[in-house]
Write an enzyme that holds these catalytic residues in place. Structure first.
Site, PDB file in Angstrom:
ATOM      1  N   ASP A 139      34.601  37.279  41.232  1.00 45.91           N
ATOM      2  CA  ASP A 139      35.639  38.426  41.606  1.00 45.91           C
ATOM      3  C   ASP A 139      34.730  39.396  41.146  1.00 45.91           C
ATOM      4  O   ASP A 139      34.837  39.883  40.046  1.00 45.91           O
ATOM      5  CB  ASP A 139      36.884  38.362  41.042  1.00 45.91           C
TER       6      ASP A 139
ATOM      7  N   ILE B  19      35.472  42.774  42.384  1.00 45.45           N
ATOM      8  CA  ILE B  19      35.907  43.944  42.702  1.00 45.45           C
ATOM      9  C   ILE B  19      35.691  45.197  42.053  1.00 45.45           C
ATOM     10  O   ILE B  19      35.874  46.376  42.637  1.00 45.45           O
ATOM     11  CB  ILE B  19      37.518  43.589  42.992  1.00 45.45           C
TER      12      ILE B  19
ATOM     13  N   TYR C 144      42.461  39.067  33.320  1.00 43.63           N
ATOM     14  CA  TYR C 144      43.438  39.650  34.278  1.00 43.63           C
ATOM     15  C   TYR C 144      44.587  39.098  34.270  1.00 43.63           C
ATOM     16  O   TYR C 144      44.850  37.964  34.659  1.00 43.63           O
ATOM     17  CB  TYR C 144      42.609  39.986  35.563  1.00 43.63           C
TER      18      TYR C 144
ATOM     19  N   LYS D  97      39.794  48.678  44.200  1.00 45.21           N
ATOM     20  CA  LYS D  97      39.582  49.391  42.937  1.00 45.21           C
ATOM     21  C   LYS D  97      38.536  50.455  42.963  1.00 45.21           C
ATOM     22  O   LYS D  97      38.741  51.731  42.851  1.00 45.21           O
ATOM     23  CB  LYS D  97      39.298  48.220  41.983  1.00 45.21           C
TER      24      LYS D  97
END
Lengths: 457, 457
Positions: A252, A254, A155, A289
Site C-alpha cells: 500500500d 498511498i 493503520y 492522501k
C-alpha cells in the site's frame, strides 16, 4: 395498507438481518462514534470557535482551497465541452476503469509511485478508494481464515478492511525499535523503526502459533501511523521473506508522494515494483492522501498477475468507479505538469505544517517520533495515563474528546504499549492545529495535577 | 532484480489466488465472451457497417446524444463555478451518499418510482449501480446458503449478483401464463404472465424440496426479460406472501420510468412502497435504465429498516460513489422539470422504437410477448431450433453471433423451455435495429431450409 400488515406479522416482528449484516453495522474503528460527533461539529474560527479540532483522520487539507479546487473547477469546465465530454462513454464498459483513464493513471503512478518502471495500463484496476482495493485484494488472494502479516504498528482500519466480507485475519509482525545516534539538531526520539528478517520471522511464528495460514503480507510504505519511508534494504528483506514463504505481497503506497522531509539521510519513497516484479506483487495507490481527495473515493490496484486482473475485473461490477468521476480524475492526473508542481508545493506545506506542530509539541515537552513522510506524529503520552493500561489510554482519549479535539489512540494503531497517540498534522489549518495543541496542553496540565494527587494518596 | 527472484520460487511458481478469487474470474453471464467481442466491434453505418448490432444489453441509447449529453455538459459547467462546486465536500463524509444528494435522489424517486409517499433521504443509500445494490442487500439480509425466491423468467445477472461474495442461492417461482382474449388490433401472443399465490407457494415448495431456507423475495417491477408492470393485485399477493413466510422483499424498480405503452388497460408502474411499508420492504432504483446512464454506475437503496441502513452505511466504505459523480447526479436529478420532460420524451421514443421492431418481427412472422414497459421483446424462435434443447438454443445464438448480432438466449433469462430470445429494442438506433432484424431474417431463412432438409431425411 392495514390488511397487508397482518397481526401475526406484527406479533412476530419483521425478519432479521443476516448474521454478517448485523455484524457489519458495528463501527469500522473503535473511536468512530466520537469521530462522527466531532465531524458534525467542526471548529471554525468564525462560525464555530468552540467546535472540535479533528486530527484523527488521515487527511491533507492544506492544498484544497487555492490549488485543487480551481483545478477541479477547470476539469469540470473542460468536461462541459461536448468534444471533451465525448472521451468518456456513458454506457456499460470496462468495469475496472476506462482504458484512457487507466492510461492516465499509469502515467500518474510512474511520476509519483513507481519511478523506474514503465507501467502497463492493462495491469491497472480502479476501485472506489484504497479501502475498497484492500478489501478486494483480501477477497481475491485470501481464503477465509487465512492470516495477513502486517508490520506493526499499523493503520487502524486494516482490521476491518481485511476481515469484513472476506474473513481474513490480520496478524502483526512488530517492527524493531533500533536506538540511533541522533545529531543534536534533530528533534524527536532517537529511535529508528525497522523491518528486519528477525522481526518478520518472529511475526510469522506467532501467527503460526495462533493456527493461522499466512498467505498475504501487507506492507504500508510510507508508513502509517509512523511517518517514514522504508529503506531499500528493508524492502529487499520483505521481498525475500514473502518469496521464501510463498506469500502475496500487497504494498500500500498511498503516501508515496508525501515524502516531506528535506533532511539528508532520511529515506525517500521507493516502490517494491522498482526492486522486483512478478505475479505475487500488488501495489496500491489512490487520490485520498497525496491529493487529499478522500471524498473522491479513488483507489488503484496495479498487478501483473493476469488471473488477479481477471477476477478483479469481474468483481468490479459490484464496486466500479462512476464514469463522471473517472472523467474528472482524467482531467486532473493527465496534466503531469500540474501533478509535479502540486506535489512539490504539497511537500513544502507539509514540511511547514510538520515543523509548526513539532514546535508546539517541543514547547509542551511532549516526546514524539519524528515524521519524514506521510502525515503523522506519534506522540508519547505514557506518563499522563492514570495507569499503564488500554483503559487508561481510552480514558485520556475521552478527556481529549470532552475538551474538543480528537487524536487517534495508539491501541487502534496496534501499539504494543498504552499511551501513544497519532496526530495528523495536515488534517486542519495551522491555526486549528495550534488550538489543538493548546487544548492538549490544558488537558495534560490538569491530568498531571490529578495524577500527581492520586499518587500522593 | 535477479537475486530477489530465487530459483526455488521459479520452480514452485507464484502463490495462487484464493478459491473464491479464482471462481470470481468466471464470466458473470454465460454469453459474456461473445458480448465483449461484439462490443469491441460495434456496427456503425459509416465507420463499421459490418460490425455487430448488440441488442443483448439492457440499455436505452435513444436519448443520450441530443438530450442527456447537453444536460450533463450543463451540469459540468455549473460545477466549474466555485460556489456550486462548494456544495460537495472533497473529503471523507457519509459513505452512503452526501445528504444533499440523497435529498435530491429522494425527490427523483418520488417523481418516478414511489408516487404517493414522502421519502426520507435518511433511508436512502447510494451504491455504484443496482448490481452493487443487489449484492449489498444479499449480504446484509441473507446468510450464506439461504434461498432467494424470484418470479421467473428473470434477469440473467441476478444469479451472479446474489451469489458472488454472498453465497445466496436464487430459486425460481415461475409466473403463470394465463390465456387472454385479446382484441384483434393488439399484437403479440394472447398470454398474460402473472404472479399468483399458487405460483409463489409452488416456487417456495420447490425451494424447500431443494433444502433451501428462503428468507428473501426478489421482485423486478417492471419486469425483465418480460416487459410489463405488475398489477396492484399481484403486488398485494406478493406482499401477503412474503409476510406470511417472514421474508424480506427486495423490489427492483429500476425500470419504473420506462412504462411506454399508451394502450388503455396496460398496467403502469406502482411501487410496493405505495401499497405498504415496513422493515421488510427494500426498494431499488438507479440511473442505468430510465436514464440509460449505465456507465455512471449509480444505484439507490431505499429502506426504512434502520439496522439495514446502519449496516449498508458501514459496508459503503468498500463501494461508495465518488464525490464528483454525486455532484453531477445532483445537477441532473434535482431539476425535476428536466426529469419530467425527459421521461415523457423517453417514453415517446421507446414507444416508437418498440413499434418499429414490432413491425419487423410481424413482417417476419415471428411471435413475441408484447412489451408495455421496460425495454424488451421476448421472441419465440422455438420452431427454428434444430432440436428442442438448450444446446440447440445456444447453437442458434452462435449462428446469430456469426451473423453479427447478439440477442440474449432464453436459458440465461431462466425460461422453462428452449427457443426464446430477449431483444432489447432500445439498445441501438432505429436503423441498426432494422439491420439486426434483417440479419435475423436471413439466418432464420437458412435455418428453416436446413431444418426442413434435416426432417426430410
Amino acid at each position: 395498507m392495514g390488511n397487508l400488515n397482518s397481526t401475526a406479522r406484527e406479533e412476530d416482528g419483521p425478519p432479521a438481518l443476516s448474521k454478517r449484516g448485523a455484524e457489519a453495522a458495528k463501527p469500522a474503528i473503535s473511536y468512530l462514534p466520537e469521530m462522527l460527533a466531532a465531524m458534525g461539529d467542526l471548529y471554525d474560527p468564525e462560525t464555530n470557535p468552540e467546535g472540535y479540532v479533528v486530527a484523527a483522520a488521515a487527511e491533507n487539507k492544506l492544498l484544497y482551497k487555492d490549488i485543487l479546487e480551481p483545478k477541479l473547477c477547470e476539469a469540470h469546465r473542460k468536461l462541459s465541452e461536448v468534444a471533451e465530454h465525448e472521451l468518456f462513454s456513458p454506457y456499460y464498459g470496462d468495469m475496472r476503469g476506462m482504458p484512457n483513464v487507466r492510461k492516465a493513471v499509469a502515467g500518474l503512478m510512474e511520476e509519483l509511485v513507481v519511478k523506474k518502471k514503465k507501467l502497463d495500463p492493462d495491469c491497472l484496476c480502479l476501485t472506489p478508494g484504497v479501502t475498497s482495493a484492500v478489501n478486494m485484494m483480501a477477497f481475491v488472494l485470501g481464503n477465509p481464515g487465512d492470516g495477513v502479516l502486517i508490520p506493526a504498528p499499523y493503520y487502524p482500519a486494516f482490521d476491518n478492511d481485511l476481515h469484513t466480507r472476506t474473513g481474513l485475519v490480520p496478524t502483526p509482525a512488530r517492527m524493531e525499535k533500533i536506538k540511533i545516534d541522533q545529531p543534536e539538531d534533530v528533534p524527536g526520539l532517537p529511535v529508528q523503526w525497522r523491518i528486519t528478517e528477525a522481526s518478520l520471522e518472529k511475526g510469522l511464528a506467532e501467527a503460526k502459533a495462533k493456527g493461522l495460514n499466512v498467505r498475504i503480507f501487507l506492507l504500508t510504505n510510507p508508513e502509517n501511523p509512523l511517518g517514514f519511508s522504508h529503506t531499500v534494504e528493508e524492502l529487499e528483506t520483505v521481498i525475500k521473506f514473502v518469496r521464501k514463504h510463498k506469500m502475496h505481497l500487497i504494498s500500500d503506497e498511498i503516501y508515496a508522494g508525501d515524502c516531506h522531509s528535506a533532511r539528508e539521510g532520511d529515506a525517500t519513497h521507493v516502490s517494491v515494483l522498482d526492486l522486483t516484479e512478478g505475479d505475487d506483487i500488488h501495489v496500491l495507490y489512490g487520490m485520498s492522501k497525496d491529493f487529499g481527495l478522500s471524498g473522491h473515493r479513488m483507489g488503484f490496484i496495479y498487478t501483473e498477475n493476469k488471473d488477479a486482473v481477471k477476477s478483479i475485473s469481474s468483481l468490479s461490477g459490484f464496486q466500479s468507479v462512476s464514469g463522471p468521476a473517472q472523467a474528472v480524475l482524467y482531467e486532473l492526473v493527465s496534466d503531469l505538469d500540474f501533478v509535479r508542481s502540486y506535489v512539490a508545493e504539497s511537500n513544502r506545506r507539509l514540511r511547514d505544517a510538520c515543523d509548526k506542530v513539532q514546535g508546539h509539541l517541543t514547547s509542551l515537552g511532549i516526546e514524539f517520533y519524528r515524521p519524514t513522510a506521510s502525515l503523522f506524529f506519534m506522540i508519547d503520552l505514557r506518563k499522563y495515563l492514570s495507569a499503564p493500561t488500554w483503559d487508561a489510554e481510552m480514558e485520556l482519549f475521552q478527556t481529549f474528546f470532552k475538551n474538543k479535539f480528537i487524536i487517534t489512540p495508539g491501541k487502534a494503531c496496534h501499539f504494543k504499549e498504552p499511551g501513544y497517540y497519532r496526530v495528523c498534522f495536515a488534517a486542519a489549518s495551522e491555526e486549528a492545529m495550534a488550538l489543538l495543541c493548546n487544548r492538549l496542553s490544558k488537558v495534560l496540565a490538569s491530568v498531571q495535577v490529578s495524577n500527581a494527587a492520586a499518587s500522593d494518596e
